[in-house]
Design an enzyme around this catalytic site. Structure first.
Site, mmCIF file in Angstrom:
data_model
loop_
_atom_site.group_PDB
_atom_site.id
_atom_site.type_symbol
_atom_site.label_atom_id
_atom_site.label_comp_id
_atom_site.label_asym_id
_atom_site.label_seq_id
_atom_site.Cartn_x
_atom_site.Cartn_y
_atom_site.Cartn_z
ATOM 1 C CB VAL A 151 102.403 42.995 -34.957
ATOM 2 C CG1 VAL A 151 102.689 43.248 -36.445
ATOM 3 C CG2 VAL A 151 102.820 41.496 -34.954
ATOM 4 N N GLY A 193 97.333 46.938 -27.278
ATOM 5 C CA GLY A 193 96.149 46.082 -27.991
ATOM 6 C C GLY A 193 96.451 45.800 -29.291
ATOM 7 C CG HIS A 194 98.266 46.289 -33.696
ATOM 8 N ND1 HIS A 194 99.386 45.812 -34.161
ATOM 9 C CD2 HIS A 194 97.082 46.317 -34.387
ATOM 10 C CE1 HIS A 194 99.122 45.764 -35.452
ATOM 11 N NE2 HIS A 194 97.737 45.767 -35.587
ATOM 12 C CG PHE A 195 97.649 41.739 -32.123
ATOM 13 C CD1 PHE A 195 96.424 42.019 -32.400
ATOM 14 C CD2 PHE A 195 98.649 41.787 -33.312
ATOM 15 C CE1 PHE A 195 95.717 42.310 -33.579
ATOM 16 C CE2 PHE A 195 97.930 42.056 -34.599
ATOM 17 C CZ PHE A 195 96.678 42.432 -34.796
#
Length: 159
Positions: A68, A61-63
């Site tokens: 990152v 989810g990041h990203f």
């Protein structure tokens, strides 16, 4: 920061592979953010290593389109490396083990993104300590380039 209340002479403790890191720190997957320690200098300083890989859960989810490593996890990695200094100090002095609790985070700056494939070095140095409170200054680096920095306060609580 408080003045140094202890005058012990640091002793070189060397390195720690992942098994030794897990003896020093209570954290486990997915929240153990130090893979090895390349230098522990008594209760003075420590260099921790984190190998960032794409298969870590935060990257879902990041990203997804441009992964990152979250800055807050860089700070946590610095805090865990600082915690290793505290725990090594306790073991070296044959004192009762303590839990290390993060108490303060100050002057945090993120300089560059960290991405999968990077190896992060957490350079932590004890600034001072008074009784159960310890203060550290740290930097996170990738290939010698500063990616983050912070000042961290921790409290040691006897188990």
């Amino acid at each position: 920061m408080e003045p140094d209340a202890m005058t012990e002479t640091p002793t070189e403790l060397g390195t720690a592979d992942i098994m030794r890191v897990m003896e020093l720190l209570p954290h486990r997957y997915p929240f153990l953010l130090v893979d090895r320690i390349t230098a522990i200098n008594g209760d003075d300083s420590c260099i921790g290593i984190k190998n960032v890989t794409i298969n870590e859960p935060q990257f879902t989810g990041h990203f997804p389109a441009m992964p990152v490593f979250p800055g807050v996890l860089l700070v946590e990695g610095m805090a865990q490396t600082a915690g290793a200094i505290c725990c090594a100090h306790k073991l070296q002095n044959n004192t009762k083990p303590s839990r290390v609790y993060l108490m303060t985070i100050d002057k945090v700056k993120f300089r560059k993104p960290v991405v999968p494939g990077d190896t992060v070095e957490y350079h932590m140095k004890k600034v001072s300590n008074r009784r159960f409170m310890w203060w550290f200054r740290g930097e996170a680096k990738v290939n010698g380039v500063l990616v983050a920095e912070a000042e961290i306060g921790a409290m040691l609580v006897t188990e």
